[in-house]
Scaffold this active site. Structure first.
Site, PDB file in Angstrom:
ATOM      1  N   SER A 111       8.022   3.251  -1.246  1.00  0.00           N
ATOM      2  CA  SER A 111       8.862   3.991  -1.907  1.00  0.00           C
ATOM      3  C   SER A 111      10.250   3.556  -1.946  1.00  0.00           C
ATOM      4  O   SER A 111      11.188   3.451  -3.011  1.00  0.00           O
ATOM      5  CB  SER A 111       8.951   5.527  -1.586  1.00  0.00           C
ATOM      6  OG  SER A 111       9.378   5.948  -0.403  1.00  0.00           O
ATOM      7  N   ALA A 128       1.321   4.573   3.059  1.00  0.00           N
ATOM      8  CA  ALA A 128       0.804   4.193   4.186  1.00  0.00           C
ATOM      9  C   ALA A 128       1.879   3.787   5.362  1.00  0.00           C
ATOM     10  O   ALA A 128       1.589   3.074   6.299  1.00  0.00           O
ATOM     11  CB  ALA A 128       0.021   2.725   3.850  1.00  0.00           C
ATOM     12  N   GLY A 129       3.052   4.013   5.188  1.00  0.00           N
ATOM     13  CA  GLY A 129       4.075   3.715   6.139  1.00  0.00           C
ATOM     14  C   GLY A 129       4.679   2.435   6.185  1.00  0.00           C
ATOM     15  O   GLY A 129       5.274   1.994   6.888  1.00  0.00           O
ATOM     16  N   LEU A 130       4.638   1.854   4.774  1.00  0.00           N
ATOM     17  CA  LEU A 130       5.161   0.324   4.663  1.00  0.00           C
ATOM     18  C   LEU A 130       6.384   0.478   3.704  1.00  0.00           C
ATOM     19  O   LEU A 130       6.766  -0.699   3.187  1.00  0.00           O
ATOM     20  CB  LEU A 130       3.747  -0.590   4.278  1.00  0.00           C
ATOM     21  CG  LEU A 130       2.813  -0.916   5.284  1.00  0.00           C
ATOM     22  CD1 LEU A 130       1.752  -1.799   4.680  1.00  0.00           C
ATOM     23  CD2 LEU A 130       3.416  -1.269   6.860  1.00  0.00           C
ATOM     24  N   GLY A 131       6.880   1.447   3.381  1.00  0.00           N
ATOM     25  CA  GLY A 131       7.918   1.435   2.729  1.00  0.00           C
ATOM     26  C   GLY A 131       7.854   1.287   1.329  1.00  0.00           C
ATOM     27  O   GLY A 131       8.852   0.757   0.663  1.00  0.00           O
ATOM     28  N   ASP A 140      14.217   3.062   6.076  1.00  0.00           N
ATOM     29  CA  ASP A 140      13.445   2.326   5.094  1.00  0.00           C
ATOM     30  C   ASP A 140      14.221   1.641   4.116  1.00  0.00           C
ATOM     31  O   ASP A 140      14.125   0.442   3.841  1.00  0.00           O
ATOM     32  CB  ASP A 140      12.395   3.493   4.208  1.00  0.00           C
ATOM     33  CG  ASP A 140      11.239   3.930   5.327  1.00  0.00           C
ATOM     34  OD1 ASP A 140      11.439   3.591   6.523  1.00  0.00           O
ATOM     35  OD2 ASP A 140      10.431   4.302   4.628  1.00  0.00           O
ATOM     36  N   PRO A 156       0.752  -1.219  -0.020  1.00  0.00           N
ATOM     37  CA  PRO A 156       0.100   0.025  -0.103  1.00  0.00           C
ATOM     38  C   PRO A 156       1.120   1.308   0.075  1.00  0.00           C
ATOM     39  O   PRO A 156       1.962   1.310   0.841  1.00  0.00           O
ATOM     40  CB  PRO A 156      -0.803  -0.123   1.376  1.00  0.00           C
ATOM     41  CG  PRO A 156      -0.716  -1.317   1.685  1.00  0.00           C
ATOM     42  CD  PRO A 156       0.747  -2.075   1.138  1.00  0.00           C
ATOM     43  N   VAL A 157       0.490   2.253  -0.729  1.00  0.00           N
ATOM     44  CA  VAL A 157       1.249   3.452  -1.152  1.00  0.00           C
ATOM     45  C   VAL A 157       0.935   4.492   0.006  1.00  0.00           C
ATOM     46  O   VAL A 157      -0.270   4.514   0.522  1.00  0.00           O
ATOM     47  CB  VAL A 157       1.149   3.994  -2.651  1.00  0.00           C
ATOM     48  CG1 VAL A 157       1.753   5.308  -2.622  1.00  0.00           C
ATOM     49  CG2 VAL A 157       1.822   2.870  -3.527  1.00  0.00           C
TER      50      VAL A 157
HETATM   51  O1  PMV Z   1       7.876   6.869   5.148  1.00  0.00           O
HETATM   52  P1  PMV Z   1       7.555   6.157   6.165  1.00  0.00           P
HETATM   53  O2  PMV Z   1       6.202   6.550   6.469  1.00  0.00           O
HETATM   54  O3  PMV Z   1       7.710   4.448   6.099  1.00  0.00           O
HETATM   55  O4  PMV Z   1       8.289   6.784   7.308  1.00  0.00           O
HETATM   56  C1  PMV Z   1       9.690   6.535   7.374  1.00  0.00           C
HETATM   57  C2  PMV Z   1      10.177   6.630   8.858  1.00  0.00           C
HETATM   58  C3  PMV Z   1      10.607   7.980   9.382  1.00  0.00           C
HETATM   59  O5  PMV Z   1      11.159   7.750  10.467  1.00  0.00           O
HETATM   60  C4  PMV Z   1       9.065   8.800   9.855  1.00  0.00           C
HETATM   61  C5  PMV Z   1      11.325   8.921   8.513  1.00  0.00           C
HETATM   62  C6  PMV Z   1      12.783   8.377   8.141  1.00  0.00           C
HETATM   63  O6  PMV Z   1      13.381   8.539   7.090  1.00  0.00           O
HETATM   64  O7  PMV Z   1      13.382   7.670   9.105  1.00  0.00           O
END
Ligand code: PMV
Length: 320
Positions: free
Chosen positions: A107, A102-105, A150, A99-100
């Site tokens: 990108s 959404a905090g699951l990396g 990430d 899922p985009v």
């Molecule tokens: O992009 P996300 O939602 O997977 O968040 C990355 C984690 C953070 O700590 C918020 C940012 C980072 O680069 O560490």
């Protein structure tokens, strides 16, 4: 071709940008990349990604390279520069089941897979350290200031402890934690959230000094609990980490509701994961059976559950 896993963060998101250690796990949701030569110069990227969640635009199958795909194009270009390729032109296709926004990396996963695939298409096999470093180009473009956690997780796979700028330690676990990921369906912009926390940390220096000390303790505790297979401890630390993230303003009422619902349903631990402001939360469960029950309850509460497991391989590439 190359593929790479997505990731969840068990401890330390946001504070990892400020120098605290973070703990993250690669998960069995993947992105796939295929690279082909093309006759015209430059890099074209086509991605099966709902771009409206990233940049307000939708996927445009007619014109290559809409602006939302710029980070992916940057990943390919940085790789060609790095290996001093004389390639006339490349066509890069991306498919992503993560899922985009959404905090699951999603990108980081797509960019490390692009870096590995583009290098491989030119006959070069980059090592993991090189892939990790190159991924800062698209990740910083997208996130403003990226810690690197990430792309480290998506590159190396498994469970890692990460400290800026580039300390990556693979953790040996006594047992794999049973984890449920729940997507709120609310999409966030990592760049805005990360920027807001950095600003807040500069305004509230004393408070953040204490927060950083707490996160260091939490991350250390999480590493210890994972090594000892102590789920009770791990769960408590996850609840504590969520509370701290809520305090600094990066949670979302929906995430808080879901964390509380998970607790009532008997979860050992639960917290938001990634940048927050929506996105996903993770739940630590006693057993697979408990996970099924909690998943049913949270689905009824409107979340989308994913019964994930750990990816141990990280990014993989092959020539076909
Ligand atoms: O992009 P996300 O939602 O997977 O968040 C990355 C984690 C953070 O700590 C918020 C940012 C980072 O680069 O560490």
């Amino acid at each position: 071709m190359a593929h790479a896993p997505g990731k969840i963060i068990l401890a330390g998101e946001h504070f990892v940008v400020l120098g605290a250690p973070g703990v993250a796990m690669a998960i069995n949701l993947h992105s796939w990349v295929r690279v082909r030569p093309k006759n015209s110069p430059g890099v074209n990227v086509d991605a099966d990604i709902p771009l409206r969640f990233i940049s307000g635009e939708d996927r445009n199958p007619v014109f290559p390279n809409p602006p939302g795909l710029r980070p992916l194009q940057l990943a390919a270009e940085a790789t060609l520069n790095h290996i001093k390729s004389k390639s006339s032109g490349l066509s890069v296709s991306v498919e992503c089941e993560i899922p985009v926004a959404a905090g699951l990396g999603s990108s980081a996963s797509t960019t490390v897979a692009i870096i590995a695939a583009v290098a491989r298409s030119q006959g070069v096999e980059l090592d993991r350290r090189q892939i990790f470093k190159l991924a800062f180009v698209p990740e910083n473009f997208l996130h403003g200031k990226s810690s690197g956690v990430d792309q480290a997780t998506c590159t190396y796979g498994g469970m890692i402890q990460f400290t800026r700028p580039s300390s990556i330690r693979t953790l040996q676990l006594k047992k794999s934690p049973v984890i449920l990921v729940c997507d709120t369906g609310i999409h966030h912009a990592t760049k805005t959230l990360v920027g807001a926390v950095i600003e807040k940390s500069q305004r509230e220096r004393m408070e953040f000094h204490d927060h950083l000390a707490e996160v260091r303790e939490i991350s250390r505790g999480v590493v210890r609990a994972l090594r000892n297979g102590d789920d009770e401890d791990l769960g408590k630390l996850m609840y504590q980490n969520h509370e701290l993230l809520r305090k600094i303003g990066v949670s979302h009422p929906r995430l808080d509701q879901l964390v509380n619902a998970a607790k009532r349903a008997g979860a050992l631990g639960a917290k938001m994961t990634g940048a927050g402001g929506g996105g996903c939360m993770i739940v630590l469960c006693h057993s697979n059976k408990a996970r099924d029950t909690i998943a049913r309850i949270l689905r009824r509460g409107g979340a989308t559950p994913y019964k994930i497991s750990m990816d141990t391989k990280g990014v993989q590439s092959q020539t076909c």
